[in-house]
Design an enzyme around this catalytic site. Structure first.
Site, short mmCIF file in Angstrom:
data_model
loop_
_atom_site.label_atom_id
_atom_site.label_comp_id
_atom_site.label_asym_id
_atom_site.label_seq_id
_atom_site.Cartn_x
_atom_site.Cartn_y
_atom_site.Cartn_z
N ASP A 96 0.85 -1.20 0.00
CA ASP A 96 0.00 0.00 0.00
C ASP A 96 0.88 1.25 0.00
OD1 ASP A 96 -2.37 1.34 -0.05
OD2 ASP A 96 -2.82 1.09 2.09
N HIS A 112 2.28 3.74 -9.00
CA HIS A 112 2.04 2.33 -9.33
C HIS A 112 3.20 1.75 -10.14
CE1 HIS A 112 -1.80 2.56 -7.51
NE2 HIS A 112 -2.38 3.30 -8.44
N LEU A 117 10.98 -20.20 -5.04
CA LEU A 117 9.88 -19.43 -4.45
C LEU A 117 8.59 -19.58 -5.25
CD1 LEU A 117 8.95 -16.92 -2.58
CD2 LEU A 117 9.62 -15.52 -4.54
C1 IPE Z 1 -5.41 -2.81 -0.36
O1 IPE Z 1 -5.08 -1.48 -0.47
C2 IPE Z 1 -5.47 -3.45 -1.72
C3 IPE Z 1 -4.21 -3.62 -2.39
C4 IPE Z 1 -3.04 -3.36 -1.88
C5 IPE Z 1 -4.25 -4.17 -3.73
P1 IPE Z 1 -6.19 -0.34 -0.57
O2 IPE Z 1 -5.47 0.95 -0.67
O3 IPE Z 1 -7.15 -0.66 -1.67
O4 IPE Z 1 -6.95 -0.49 0.82
P2 IPE Z 1 -7.79 0.57 1.65
O5 IPE Z 1 -8.76 1.20 0.69
O6 IPE Z 1 -6.82 1.57 2.20
O7 IPE Z 1 -8.43 -0.23 2.72
C1 IPE Z 2 -1.54 0.30 -3.41
O1 IPE Z 2 -1.34 1.67 -3.41
C2 IPE Z 2 -1.74 -0.27 -4.79
C3 IPE Z 2 -3.12 -0.65 -5.11
C4 IPE Z 2 -4.11 -0.67 -4.27
C5 IPE Z 2 -3.40 -1.04 -6.49
P1 IPE Z 2 -2.53 2.71 -3.33
O2 IPE Z 2 -2.93 3.07 -4.71
O3 IPE Z 2 -3.64 2.18 -2.50
O4 IPE Z 2 -1.82 3.94 -2.61
P2 IPE Z 2 -2.43 4.91 -1.53
O5 IPE Z 2 -3.01 4.08 -0.44
O6 IPE Z 2 -3.49 5.71 -2.23
O7 IPE Z 2 -1.29 5.75 -1.08
MG MG Z 3 -4.09 2.36 -0.54
#
Ligand code: IPE
Ligand code: IPE
Ligand code: MG
Length: 240
Positions: free
Chosen positions: A19, A36, A130
């Protein structure tokens, strides 16, 4: 069996909620999609590090069933990245003896992505290092619903009996069938929640949350998490 390395127990199965890509980009004044892109590079590096460390299973949350709620632009960019990295991943997997497996409902993706996933799995299935598991269009609740539907179909076909339904049997209908449960869950970017990840499998997993944003994650961060794991006392409901 867990392995030991430099006096540290290496968890057999590490699950990751990667995240913070968006926050990483925002901090730099970049569009979220840049985050990303960097995040994908970090995934590649992490696969190589985990393979070298002797971790047996690494399961990363790439795209949740809830992530479709994001803008069409962001979802589209993620799909494009996914296409690009599937090809790169094939090379990385071959070079590092990594077996790739996808969990989640792949049917919602475009045909070429589904074919790419199938190819990635079939071309790496003989690799013995792995196992790298990517959760895409994955949701813990969705996985359980799909498992129950499948189980019910087998019940109706007479393949299983009502009194044969056990935890082990239900687990064998999940996307993670044949995999051990995660020993350690790492979530980056500080949020202390599961966000619908591996709800069944994380029942007794040790949870580690770091403020590090996913694109900044590296070998030192992984080692810190494993060190913290080594200090935990796992009881599984018993008494030590
Ligand atoms: C969890 O992250 C999903 C992934 C890492 C793919 P999110 O950013 O979607 O989760 P929330 O919205 O903070 O709970
Ligand atoms: C995690 O990073 C990747 C995915 C959920 C695809 P985020 O896109 O959720 O990044 P934040 O949480 O907005 O910083
Ligand atoms: Mg996120």
């Amino acid at each position: 069996m867990e392995k030991e390395r430099e006096g540290m127990v290496i968890p057999r199965h590490v699950a990751l909620i990667l995240d913070g890509n968006g926050r990483w980009a925002k901090k730099r004044g970049f569009p979220r999609t840049m985050g990303h892109k960097e995040g994908c590079k970090t995934v590649e590096k992490t696969v190589e590090i985990a393979a070298r460390m002797g971790i047996e299973y690494l399961t990363v949350y790439g795209f949740s069933t809830e992530n479709w709620k994001r803008s069409a632009e962001e979802v589209g960019a993620l799909m494009q990245l996914f296409r690009y990295y599937m090809v790169r991943l094939l090379k990385i997997a071959s070079a590092n003896n990594v077996r790739v497996r996808m969990i989640g409902d792949r049917n919602r993706f475009d045909k070429d992505i589904i074919e790419g996933i199938n190819r990635l799995e079939s071309e790496t299935k003989e690799n013995t290092g792995l196992t790298f598991v990517i959760a895409v269009n994955y949701g813990g609740r969705d996985e359980i619903v799909r498992a129950v539907r499948h189980l019910l179909a087998d019940y109706q076909a007479g393949v299983i009996q009502a009194d044969g339904i056990t935890e082990t049997l239900l687990a064998s209908y999940l996307d993670t069938a044949d995999m051990p449960d995660p020993d350690l869950l790492i979530r980056t970017s500080g949020e202390i929640r599961l966000s619908n990840y591996l709800l069944w499998q994380l029942a007794y997993t040790e949870i580690y949350v770091t403020d590090c944003l996913w694109p900044d994650f590296n070998k030192e961060e992984l080692e810190k998490a494993i060190l913290a794991y080594n200090k935990r006392e796992r009881r599984f409901g018993g008494i030590k």
